[in-house]
Scaffold this motif. Structure first.
Motif, PDB file in Angstrom:
ATOM      1  N   ASP A 102     -18.561  27.330  26.006  1.00 15.96           N
ATOM      2  CA  ASP A 102     -18.399  26.709  27.319  1.00 15.96           C
ATOM      3  C   ASP A 102     -19.606  25.827  27.639  1.00 15.96           C
ATOM      4  O   ASP A 102     -20.731  26.294  27.731  1.00 15.96           O
ATOM      5  CB  ASP A 102     -18.241  27.794  28.385  1.00 15.96           C
ATOM      6  CG  ASP A 102     -17.928  27.233  29.752  1.00 15.96           C
ATOM      7  OD1 ASP A 102     -18.797  26.513  30.300  1.00 15.96           O
ATOM      8  OD2 ASP A 102     -16.837  27.528  30.274  1.00 15.96           O
ATOM      9  N   TYR A 103     -19.338  24.540  27.802  1.00 17.84           N
ATOM     10  CA  TYR A 103     -20.401  23.561  28.065  1.00 17.84           C
ATOM     11  C   TYR A 103     -21.234  23.920  29.297  1.00 17.84           C
ATOM     12  O   TYR A 103     -22.461  23.849  29.271  1.00 17.84           O
ATOM     13  CB  TYR A 103     -19.791  22.163  28.221  1.00 17.84           C
ATOM     14  CG  TYR A 103     -20.780  21.124  28.695  1.00 17.84           C
ATOM     15  CD1 TYR A 103     -21.690  20.572  27.813  1.00 17.84           C
ATOM     16  CD2 TYR A 103     -20.815  20.738  30.032  1.00 17.84           C
ATOM     17  CE1 TYR A 103     -22.621  19.638  28.241  1.00 17.84           C
ATOM     18  CE2 TYR A 103     -21.732  19.799  30.472  1.00 17.84           C
ATOM     19  CZ  TYR A 103     -22.636  19.251  29.574  1.00 17.84           C
ATOM     20  OH  TYR A 103     -23.558  18.334  30.005  1.00 17.84           O
ATOM     21  N   THR A 104     -20.584  24.313  30.373  1.00 20.07           N
ATOM     22  CA  THR A 104     -21.275  24.625  31.627  1.00 20.07           C
ATOM     23  C   THR A 104     -22.232  25.795  31.450  1.00 20.07           C
ATOM     24  O   THR A 104     -23.387  25.740  31.892  1.00 20.07           O
ATOM     25  CB  THR A 104     -20.262  24.927  32.750  1.00 20.07           C
ATOM     26  OG1 THR A 104     -19.403  23.794  32.905  1.00 20.07           O
ATOM     27  CG2 THR A 104     -20.956  25.229  34.063  1.00 20.07           C
ATOM     28  N   LEU A 105     -21.766  26.830  30.784  1.00 20.28           N
ATOM     29  CA  LEU A 105     -22.605  28.011  30.560  1.00 20.28           C
ATOM     30  C   LEU A 105     -23.785  27.681  29.643  1.00 20.28           C
ATOM     31  O   LEU A 105     -24.917  28.113  29.882  1.00 20.28           O
ATOM     32  CB  LEU A 105     -21.778  29.155  29.975  1.00 20.28           C
ATOM     33  CG  LEU A 105     -20.603  29.643  30.818  1.00 20.28           C
ATOM     34  CD1 LEU A 105     -19.870  30.772  30.112  1.00 20.28           C
ATOM     35  CD2 LEU A 105     -21.056  30.056  32.208  1.00 20.28           C
ATOM     36  N   ARG A 106     -23.494  26.910  28.609  1.00 23.11           N
ATOM     37  CA  ARG A 106     -24.545  26.508  27.662  1.00 23.11           C
ATOM     38  C   ARG A 106     -25.596  25.648  28.369  1.00 23.11           C
ATOM     39  O   ARG A 106     -26.799  25.869  28.222  1.00 23.11           O
ATOM     40  CB  ARG A 106     -23.911  25.758  26.493  1.00 23.11           C
ATOM     41  CG  ARG A 106     -24.847  25.506  25.337  1.00 23.11           C
ATOM     42  CD  ARG A 106     -24.134  24.903  24.141  1.00 23.11           C
ATOM     43  NE  ARG A 106     -23.470  23.651  24.437  1.00 23.11           N
ATOM     44  CZ  ARG A 106     -22.148  23.469  24.414  1.00 23.11           C
ATOM     45  NH1 ARG A 106     -21.328  24.452  24.114  1.00 23.11           N
ATOM     46  NH2 ARG A 106     -21.625  22.288  24.707  1.00 23.11           N
ATOM     47  N   LEU A 107     -25.139  24.698  29.186  1.00 21.65           N
ATOM     48  CA  LEU A 107     -26.050  23.832  29.926  1.00 21.65           C
ATOM     49  C   LEU A 107     -26.914  24.634  30.894  1.00 21.65           C
ATOM     50  O   LEU A 107     -28.125  24.421  30.987  1.00 21.65           O
ATOM     51  CB  LEU A 107     -25.252  22.761  30.677  1.00 21.65           C
ATOM     52  CG  LEU A 107     -26.054  21.726  31.457  1.00 21.65           C
ATOM     53  CD1 LEU A 107     -26.938  20.905  30.509  1.00 21.65           C
ATOM     54  CD2 LEU A 107     -25.114  20.812  32.238  1.00 21.65           C
ATOM     55  N   LEU A 108     -26.293  25.572  31.585  1.00 14.28           N
ATOM     56  CA  LEU A 108     -27.029  26.412  32.526  1.00 14.28           C
ATOM     57  C   LEU A 108     -28.161  27.169  31.814  1.00 14.28           C
ATOM     58  O   LEU A 108     -29.304  27.195  32.294  1.00 14.28           O
ATOM     59  CB  LEU A 108     -26.063  27.395  33.190  1.00 14.28           C
ATOM     60  CG  LEU A 108     -26.602  28.195  34.358  1.00 14.28           C
ATOM     61  CD1 LEU A 108     -25.458  28.558  35.298  1.00 14.28           C
ATOM     62  CD2 LEU A 108     -27.324  29.426  33.936  1.00 14.28           C
TER      63      LEU A 108
END
Length: 143
Positions: free
Chosen positions: A91-97
């Motif tokens: 998940d891009y959002t989780l990775r970015l966070l």
């Protein structure tokens, strides 16, 4: 690995950066000292009395320099491993966070602003990201 253990593991990234910087500073000091010893050796000329002592000092400096360089490589490898574990999250959002928080050292409140979420949602996403993060039990940690 528990969520708190994962947080501690990821938080090492900042400590690794600090330790690498400290070791690199120390390495520069030794390199500078080695240059001074080398210059002294070449200026000494043909005198054998001090040459052995200077040569032993130079060899010791080189030994310490090699040790520090190897230590820095190990720390860089540990830091890269942390980054690679974060990159395994789909998940891009989780990775970015996780990248923002542990790699870029940004607080969750600021991350909420950057990602256009409320703080509460970011804390939920942070917890979800940590739950999804797979870190082997036998990973090497700083003591």
């Amino acid at each position: 690995m528990t969520i708190d253990e994962k947080k501690d593991y990821l938080s090492q990234y900042r400590r690794l950066d600090e330790e690498i910087k400290c070791k690199m500073d120390e390495l520069e000091q030794w390199k500078s000292f080695a240059c001074r010893v080398t210059r002294t050796m070449s200026e000494a000329g043909g005198s054998n009395r001090g040459d052995d002592r200077i040569q032993r000092s130079y060899e010791k400096i080189e030994e310490l320099r090699n040790f520090l360089e190897q230590d820095i490589k190990t720390l860089l490898k540990m830091r890269e491993e942390i980054s690679q574990y974060i990159d395994t999250i789909d998940d891009y959002t989780l990775r970015l966070l996780l990248r923002y928080h542990y790699i870029n050292r940004i607080g969750l409140e600021e991350i909420a602003e950057k990602m256009n979420y409320c703080y509460r949602q970011v804390t939920r996403l942070h917890r979800k990201a940590l739950q999804e993060l797979q870190i082997p039990e036998n990973v090497r940690c700083l003591s």
